[in-house]
Design an enzyme around this catalytic site. Structure first.
Site, PDB file in Angstrom:
ATOM      1  N   LEU A 157      52.668 -34.048  -1.008  1.00 56.45           N
ATOM      2  CA  LEU A 157      52.510 -32.604  -1.062  1.00 56.45           C
ATOM      3  C   LEU A 157      52.231 -32.131   0.358  1.00 56.45           C
ATOM      4  O   LEU A 157      51.536 -32.811   1.119  1.00 56.45           O
ATOM      5  CB  LEU A 157      51.343 -32.197  -1.974  1.00 56.45           C
ATOM      6  N   ASP A 158      52.773 -30.968   0.719  1.00 50.23           N
ATOM      7  CA  ASP A 158      52.485 -30.407   2.028  1.00 50.23           C
ATOM      8  C   ASP A 158      50.975 -30.216   2.184  1.00 50.23           C
ATOM      9  O   ASP A 158      50.249 -30.048   1.194  1.00 50.23           O
ATOM     10  CB  ASP A 158      53.177 -29.051   2.207  1.00 50.23           C
ATOM     11  N   ARG A 159      50.515 -30.215   3.417  1.00 54.24           N
ATOM     12  CA  ARG A 159      49.083 -30.097   3.698  1.00 54.24           C
ATOM     13  C   ARG A 159      48.449 -28.920   2.969  1.00 54.24           C
ATOM     14  O   ARG A 159      47.373 -29.032   2.381  1.00 54.24           O
ATOM     15  CB  ARG A 159      48.865 -29.946   5.207  1.00 54.24           C
ATOM     16  N   THR A 169      49.584 -27.273   0.356  1.00 49.66           N
ATOM     17  CA  THR A 169      49.872 -27.225  -1.077  1.00 49.66           C
ATOM     18  C   THR A 169      48.825 -28.034  -1.819  1.00 49.66           C
ATOM     19  O   THR A 169      48.510 -29.159  -1.442  1.00 49.66           O
ATOM     20  CB  THR A 169      51.269 -27.793  -1.379  1.00 49.66           C
ATOM     21  N   ARG A 176      59.623 -23.625  -1.074  1.00 49.74           N
ATOM     22  CA  ARG A 176      59.348 -22.684   0.016  1.00 49.74           C
ATOM     23  C   ARG A 176      60.634 -22.065   0.570  1.00 49.74           C
ATOM     24  O   ARG A 176      60.713 -20.847   0.766  1.00 49.74           O
ATOM     25  CB  ARG A 176      58.552 -23.400   1.102  1.00 49.74           C
TER      26      ARG A 176
END
Length: 296
Positions: free
Chosen positions: A130-132, A134, A230
């Site tokens: 997961l993105d930082r 998110t 996104r």
């Protein structure tokens, strides 16, 4: 400090002065270390900046410490653990795995220390990221063979990945599907390419709430491409709030408005179908309840 301590902000001020007031019995350096270690959460998000702005009614939580290789185990809620897997609820602001800039405060490092508390030979293996910024449901394997089994059969093993997102503007359609081809630029930013050029990406969405300024969407990934949600939201003119990289101009919740809410998958060893679901973040809900509240 062994237990969580929760406080409510009463006046606008920076985070460090607030903490120094609350923990007047501790030295300034010890309070600053709480921030450095990732022990401090504001409205459910890990914050490390001393000058983070607080507003009245926000919730500040200071998490207790846990020993293990000298690392602090904080900010991560374990949803499931057996001898093969770990499933967690990752807070926003925490990296999944180390980068050139950050080696220590990552989900991978924290969970490695967690499993090594039982045996120094224990390890974990990242299955997906997961993105930082998110938050939400994320899975790790405890053995390399389990990691490989999941990654090799990802499309068949993962039955449902559901996200919720706060996006800019009023999404006109109550539901829909976005299907594009994506490529990565030289600056590591994904963009929509022409059909057949890059990788195919498919996202379906359902509008849960809207107030004219923002919309709350439920999103299902039919493919799992980098930054897929996104860039897809940007492509339809409704970028995820707080996502400057993909066109957002507003950040009313102080974080990226994206949360991995639900994950359903077939256990790679037991073959049991497991589902893990988390609540829609309070900051997301609050945005709509505030704007929809009747005026006196």
């Amino acid at each position: 400090m062994a237990k969580e301590i929760t406080m409510t902000v009463s006046k606008p001020q920076d985070l460090l002065p607030f903490l120094l007031e609350q923990f007047s019995n501790k030295g300034r350096n010890k309070v600053k270390m709480m921030l450095t270690r990732g022990q401090v959460m504001v409205d459910g998000r890990i914050i490390t900046r001393h000058d983070h702005k607080l507003e009245p009614q926000q919730t500040v939580k200071v998490l207790g410490t846990a020993s293990g290789m000298g690392e602090v185990l904080h900010g991560i809620r374990i949803l499931f653990e057996d001898e093969h897997l770990l499933v967690i609820d990752k807070p926003p602001g925490l990296l999944s795995i180390a980068t050139d800039q950050e080696h220590e405060r990552t989900a991978y490092r924290i969970l490695t220390n967690h499993v090594r508390a039982a045996s120094k030979d224990n390890r974990i293996f990242i299955v997906h990221r997961l993105d930082r910024e998110t938050s939400g449901v994320m899975m790790f394997a405890k053995h390399e063979s389990v990691q490989q089994a999941l990654q090799n059969s990802w499309r068949d093993s993962v039955l449902n990945r559901t996200y919720v997102a706060v996006v800019e503007g009023e999404v006109a359609k109550s539901e829909g599907t976005i299907e594009t081809w994506l490529k990565e630029s030289g600056t590591k930013t994904m963009f929509v390419s022409r059909p057949g050029d890059g990788v195919k990406a498919v996202t379906s969405f359902k509008r849960l709430e809207t107030n004219g300024t923002f919309s709350l969407l439920e999103l299902h990934l039919q493919t799992g491409r980098k930054n897929q949600i996104r860039v897809h939201m940007q492509s339809i003119g409704h970028p995820v709030v707080g996502d400057r990289r993909y066109g957002s101009r507003q950040n009313p919740i102080g974080r990226l408005g994206l949360h991995a809410r639900l994950l359903t998958f077939r256990h790679p060893v037991t073959e049991e179908i497991l589902t893990f679901e988390t609540a829609i973040p309070v900051a997301f809900r609050r945005l709509f309840s505030q704007r929809n509240a009747p005026k006196g």
